[in-house]
Design a protein around this motif. Structure first.
Motif, PDB file in Angstrom:
ATOM      1  N   ARG A  95      -1.419   8.415  -0.061  1.00  0.00           N
ATOM      2  CA  ARG A  95      -1.543   9.680  -0.737  1.00  0.00           C
ATOM      3  C   ARG A  95      -1.030  10.608  -1.018  1.00  0.00           C
ATOM      4  O   ARG A  95      -0.502  11.502  -1.698  1.00  0.00           O
ATOM      5  CB  ARG A  95      -2.975   9.905  -1.026  1.00  0.00           C
ATOM      6  N   GLU A 129      -2.691   2.961   0.176  1.00  0.00           N
ATOM      7  CA  GLU A 129      -4.005   2.824  -1.314  1.00  0.00           C
ATOM      8  C   GLU A 129      -3.096   1.813  -1.827  1.00  0.00           C
ATOM      9  O   GLU A 129      -2.001   1.974  -1.883  1.00  0.00           O
ATOM     10  CB  GLU A 129      -4.735   3.766  -2.362  1.00  0.00           C
ATOM     11  N   GLU A 130      -3.924   0.491  -2.641  1.00  0.00           N
ATOM     12  CA  GLU A 130      -3.110  -0.649  -2.382  1.00  0.00           C
ATOM     13  C   GLU A 130      -1.755  -0.104  -4.070  1.00  0.00           C
ATOM     14  O   GLU A 130      -2.834   0.175  -4.782  1.00  0.00           O
ATOM     15  CB  GLU A 130      -4.340  -2.234  -2.879  1.00  0.00           C
ATOM     16  N   THR A 131      -1.386  -1.145  -3.801  1.00  0.00           N
ATOM     17  CA  THR A 131      -0.384  -0.557  -5.338  1.00  0.00           C
ATOM     18  C   THR A 131       0.480  -2.532  -4.843  1.00  0.00           C
ATOM     19  O   THR A 131       0.345  -3.116  -4.544  1.00  0.00           O
ATOM     20  CB  THR A 131       0.467   0.383  -5.231  1.00  0.00           C
ATOM     21  N   SER A 133       0.670  -1.303   0.049  1.00  0.00           N
ATOM     22  CA  SER A 133      -0.023  -0.283  -0.417  1.00  0.00           C
ATOM     23  C   SER A 133       0.794   1.366  -0.256  1.00  0.00           C
ATOM     24  O   SER A 133       1.802   1.365   0.570  1.00  0.00           O
ATOM     25  CB  SER A 133      -0.802  -0.430   0.775  1.00  0.00           C
ATOM     26  N   LYS A 161       0.723  -5.056   2.524  1.00  0.00           N
ATOM     27  CA  LYS A 161      -0.097  -4.177   3.211  1.00  0.00           C
ATOM     28  C   LYS A 161      -0.861  -3.205   4.471  1.00  0.00           C
ATOM     29  O   LYS A 161      -1.004  -4.221   5.356  1.00  0.00           O
ATOM     30  CB  LYS A 161      -1.230  -3.214   1.435  1.00  0.00           C
ATOM     31  N   ASP A 189      -6.625   7.031   5.827  1.00  0.00           N
ATOM     32  CA  ASP A 189      -7.344   7.335   4.650  1.00  0.00           C
ATOM     33  C   ASP A 189      -6.651   7.229   3.618  1.00  0.00           C
ATOM     34  O   ASP A 189      -7.068   7.830   2.752  1.00  0.00           O
ATOM     35  CB  ASP A 189      -9.566   7.573   4.385  1.00  0.00           C
ATOM     36  N   THR A 190      -6.106   7.070   3.467  1.00  0.00           N
ATOM     37  CA  THR A 190      -4.827   7.756   2.716  1.00  0.00           C
ATOM     38  C   THR A 190      -3.770   6.334   2.464  1.00  0.00           C
ATOM     39  O   THR A 190      -3.223   7.063   1.096  1.00  0.00           O
ATOM     40  CB  THR A 190      -3.385   8.727   3.488  1.00  0.00           C
TER      41      THR A 190
END
Ligand SMILES: [Zn+2]
Length: 139
Positions: A32, A55-57, A29, A41, A52-53
């Motif tokens: 952002r 994100e899966e990558t 993760s 993650k 909440d920042t």
């Protein structure tokens, strides 16, 4: 008669695309807010503690051995001696993994790539499937 099964050793840490021409990859993760990338993650960014920042990558399949060790004692289902390593990925995370190599094949700084393969067998003889790294073929 017992049927041999393939079981995933870990859930959610790697992704195998339905398209067999696409290689599997590890799932991390990325934050952002600050750009920090974590593996496995995380829900909360360990760097800026943002919520909440993350994100899966998809993480790179190739990395570099930072350090490794030879295990002469194997857990059930593994064969000793075997290698374990910390692998640094270009995105930043350090991944602990079984290394599919012999002592002498690899060194600190060696480039390795991730493969999804059988890691071990459980007591019922089922294959445990997970990620491991192996030396990048030269050429
Ligand atoms: Zn962050």
């Amino acid at each position: 008669m017992s049927e041999k099964k393939q079981l995933l050793a870990l859930e959610g840490v790697f992704h195998i695309p339905d398209d067999p021409s696409q290689p599997p990859h590890l799932v991390g993760s990325r934050c952002r807010a600050c750009g920090y990338t974590a593996f496995p993650k995380r829900a909360i960014c360990p760097s800026c503690l943002g919520r909440d920042t993350m994100e899966e990558t998809a993480l790179s399949r190739r990395g570099v051995i930072e350090t490794f060790t030879v295990s002469n004692v194997a857990p059930p289902g593994f064969k000793a001696p075997y290698l374990q390593a910390y692998i640094r990925l270009p995105e930043g995370p350090r991944v602990f993994s079984v290394l599919d190599a012999q002592e002498g094949d690899v060194d600190m700084g060696s480039e390795v790539e991730m493969v999804i393969d059988k890691l071990a067998e459980d007591e019922q003889g089922n294959d445990l499937i997970g990620y491991k790294f192996r030396p990048v073929p030269r050429g």
